[in-house]
Design an enzyme around this catalytic site. Sequence first.
Site, mmCIF file in Angstrom:
data_model
loop_
_atom_site.group_PDB
_atom_site.id
_atom_site.type_symbol
_atom_site.label_atom_id
_atom_site.label_comp_id
_atom_site.label_asym_id
_atom_site.label_seq_id
_atom_site.Cartn_x
_atom_site.Cartn_y
_atom_site.Cartn_z
ATOM 1 N N THR A 68 -5.366 -3.648 8.072
ATOM 2 C CA THR A 68 -5.164 -4.994 7.566
ATOM 3 C C THR A 68 -5.109 -5.981 8.717
ATOM 4 O OG1 THR A 68 -3.858 -6.327 6.033
ATOM 5 C CG2 THR A 68 -2.620 -4.776 7.361
ATOM 6 N N LYS A 72 -9.254 -5.880 11.132
ATOM 7 C CA LYS A 72 -10.374 -5.386 10.327
ATOM 8 C C LYS A 72 -11.726 -5.428 11.034
ATOM 9 C CE LYS A 72 -8.371 -6.123 5.855
ATOM 10 N NZ LYS A 72 -8.385 -6.753 4.555
ATOM 11 N N GLN A 80 -9.077 -2.154 -4.745
ATOM 12 C CA GLN A 80 -9.551 -1.661 -3.442
ATOM 13 C C GLN A 80 -8.763 -0.418 -3.049
ATOM 14 O OE1 GLN A 80 -8.242 -1.497 -0.258
ATOM 15 N NE2 GLN A 80 -6.234 -2.402 -0.722
ATOM 16 N N GLY A 108 -3.816 -11.867 -5.670
ATOM 17 C CA GLY A 108 -4.646 -10.790 -5.110
ATOM 18 C C GLY A 108 -4.221 -9.392 -5.510
ATOM 19 N N ALA A 168 -10.981 -10.584 5.589
ATOM 20 C CA ALA A 168 -11.036 -10.415 4.134
ATOM 21 C C ALA A 168 -12.080 -11.334 3.523
ATOM 22 C CB ALA A 168 -9.664 -10.693 3.527
ATOM 23 N N SER A 213 0.805 -1.228 0.000
ATOM 24 C CA SER A 213 0.000 0.000 0.000
ATOM 25 C C SER A 213 0.839 1.280 0.000
ATOM 26 C CB SER A 213 -0.966 -0.001 1.181
ATOM 27 O OG SER A 213 -1.836 -1.086 1.064
ATOM 28 N N ASN A 264 -11.864 -1.986 6.255
ATOM 29 C CA ASN A 264 -10.444 -1.898 5.874
ATOM 30 C C ASN A 264 -9.993 -0.466 5.635
ATOM 31 O OD1 ASN A 264 -11.624 -1.354 3.390
ATOM 32 N ND2 ASN A 264 -10.004 -2.375 2.250
HETATM 33 P P1 NAP Z 1 -7.627 -12.571 9.308
HETATM 34 O O1 NAP Z 1 -8.855 -11.808 9.588
HETATM 35 O O2 NAP Z 1 -6.607 -12.667 10.384
HETATM 36 O O3 NAP Z 1 -8.041 -14.056 8.868
HETATM 37 C C1 NAP Z 1 -7.068 -15.030 8.639
HETATM 38 C C2 NAP Z 1 -7.696 -16.262 8.001
HETATM 39 O O4 NAP Z 1 -6.641 -17.193 7.713
HETATM 40 C C3 NAP Z 1 -8.677 -17.011 8.898
HETATM 41 O O5 NAP Z 1 -9.641 -17.652 8.114
HETATM 42 C C4 NAP Z 1 -7.763 -18.023 9.593
HETATM 43 O O6 NAP Z 1 -8.430 -19.163 10.090
HETATM 44 C C5 NAP Z 1 -6.900 -18.405 8.421
HETATM 45 N N1 NAP Z 1 -5.635 -18.994 8.835
HETATM 46 C C6 NAP Z 1 -4.572 -18.340 9.363
HETATM 47 N N2 NAP Z 1 -3.580 -19.205 9.612
HETATM 48 C C7 NAP Z 1 -4.048 -20.433 9.227
HETATM 49 C C8 NAP Z 1 -3.482 -21.731 9.234
HETATM 50 N N3 NAP Z 1 -2.242 -21.938 9.679
HETATM 51 N N4 NAP Z 1 -4.236 -22.751 8.774
HETATM 52 C C9 NAP Z 1 -5.462 -22.533 8.293
HETATM 53 N N5 NAP Z 1 -6.057 -21.338 8.267
HETATM 54 C C10 NAP Z 1 -5.344 -20.288 8.728
HETATM 55 O O7 NAP Z 1 -6.872 -11.997 8.020
HETATM 56 P P2 NAP Z 1 -7.524 -11.263 6.754
HETATM 57 O O8 NAP Z 1 -7.584 -9.799 6.989
HETATM 58 O O9 NAP Z 1 -8.771 -11.993 6.395
HETATM 59 O O10 NAP Z 1 -6.404 -11.500 5.640
HETATM 60 C C11 NAP Z 1 -6.155 -12.804 5.117
HETATM 61 C C12 NAP Z 1 -5.176 -12.715 3.946
HETATM 62 O O11 NAP Z 1 -5.746 -12.005 2.857
HETATM 63 C C13 NAP Z 1 -3.894 -11.979 4.283
HETATM 64 O O12 NAP Z 1 -2.820 -12.722 3.754
HETATM 65 C C14 NAP Z 1 -4.024 -10.653 3.582
HETATM 66 O O13 NAP Z 1 -2.789 -10.112 3.204
HETATM 67 C C15 NAP Z 1 -4.855 -11.026 2.373
HETATM 68 N N6 NAP Z 1 -5.638 -9.872 1.885
HETATM 69 C C16 NAP Z 1 -5.436 -9.462 0.599
HETATM 70 C C17 NAP Z 1 -6.169 -8.379 0.137
HETATM 71 C C18 NAP Z 1 -5.946 -7.870 -1.252
HETATM 72 O O14 NAP Z 1 -6.295 -6.715 -1.525
HETATM 73 N N7 NAP Z 1 -5.421 -8.664 -2.146
HETATM 74 C C19 NAP Z 1 -7.101 -7.735 0.946
HETATM 75 C C20 NAP Z 1 -7.290 -8.221 2.220
HETATM 76 C C21 NAP Z 1 -6.560 -9.284 2.681
HETATM 77 P P3 NAP Z 1 -9.055 -19.158 11.588
HETATM 78 O O15 NAP Z 1 -10.310 -18.362 11.514
HETATM 79 O O16 NAP Z 1 -9.232 -20.571 11.905
HETATM 80 O O17 NAP Z 1 -8.018 -18.483 12.473
#
Ligand code: NAP
Length: 499
Positions: A295, A299, A484, A477, A365, A252, A320
Amino acid sequence: MGRPLVCLCLTGRTLEEDVAIAKKYQNYIDVVELRVDWLEEDERLKIRDFPSMVGIPTLLTIRRIVDGGRYEEGESSRTMLFARALAFADSDPMNNFAYVDFEEDFNVPSLQDAALAFGTKIIRSFHDMKNPVKNIAARLEKMRTTGYEIPKIACMPHNLSDVTELFKEASQLPEGEQILIAMGSYGLPSRILAERMHSYLTFTSPAELSANLAELGQIDPITLSEMYHFKNITKDTTIYGITGFPLKVTSSPKIHNAAYPKEGMDAVFIPFKADTVEEAKAFADLIGIKGFSITIPHKEKIIGQLDSVEPMVTAIGACNTAVHEKAGWKGYNTDCIGFEKALQEFTGLKTLEGKKVSIIGAGGASKAVVYAIYNLGAKACVFNRTVSKAKAIADIYGFEYASLGPESIDKIKAYSDIIVQTTSKGMGSTEASNSDNDPIYFYDFEGTEMVTDIVYEPEVTPVMARAKAAGCKVDNGYNMLRYQGEAQFKLYKGVYGSK
Ligand code: NAP
């Protein structure tokens, strides 16, 4: 006082090595710091020649281990080295050291006098490598013993609150009459916003030192100049940023900072790592941030910190983007808009009616992704390690949900037109797919699935590589991030320059 100077810290083993590094960055720096304590022993005997070798105003530092340096010998040999470096002043000041760093407890009057007589400015420093320093103003005052020196405090914040406190205290200090640095990854904003720290200079390190300097809380001069436009940052510059934890990977700042000059905006976008949303909001309030991106993992929790949110945030349950509008902080969600646009482009489809989609993950996300998939008319199943979270999201839209493991193979097969990966599991991993970096390592691709991973670092994530090898069409992504980000940019521009 003009803007803070940019100092490059040189930690080569030889003087030649330091000169080569300094030359590489010379267009981006004002001062180099020669760290004599990093030099090989023989090289230390030749330091008197360094200012003329490098041709850039030089700060002479011989840092002891106790202050975070490498100098192991005693104080008498250190004193001798200082004397050797400061002796035989040249009539051309460029051939003398421009600055010398004497620690607060290093008091050798003859060296001080020599420095002052030859026009070498004394930096009187104090380092706490483990803790933050409080009552900065009183501390700095105590360090000014001759009235000519520039006092410097470098300390280690334990969290973002310690950095906020430092900015607060610094705002009461006269501009440019001291050097203040918060070290470590929480302290990165203090280096980029040295102007707000009222600091005389900011320290940078060569990119050669580490693949990811930002993780260490350091920054190289080219990034500081070309990405953050450091030399243009003034007290009127509008500040935006991104918060999260551990905030190791973020594109970002690159995207937003690149857009400001094109839009004629005097603005800077900084990363600020925060353990809690409370700390992030307090930091944003104190330094007058106008908008910030949120992030992983904040969020959802950030919503409780805001004065209002747009209806989409309520529907999705994740935010976000926070924007400081006239009525206070307002939360938005641009992930959903970004994902929807990127998915339409990837699939070449305007609607997903009749399609069955697997959504892997149920974090912040994922909530935006599920909302977008629903909007586009598909049927979906949400898979997550913590099944209760998958259920909570899926129930809102009448989707199915399941656990994330080999027991769900058939379920994924049943929803395999499109597979959307939203967990953070493969983030940053460049290894081949395995059970630690691929959330669906147990699922064999047919080759007909369209697979999109919302992670964009690395460019090809482990699950993407595996899907591609099986013949699937894949995407990462980055486009979601870009779209976004464009939506965020519009929101931020809406409050640009507002008081
Ligand atoms: P978050 O709210 O912390 O959620 C993390 C997710 O990953 C949860 O579903 C969690 O499962 C799962 N997870 C984490 N470690 C795991 C593991 N070892 N085994 C299985 N599942 C696991 O994070 P978020 O904000 O949703 O972001 C998730 C990812 O998306 C990040 O890598 C972020 O950089 C990416 N993202 C990209 C964009 C984009 O614009 N491209 C936008 C937003 C996010 P549990 O619920 O079981 O903990």
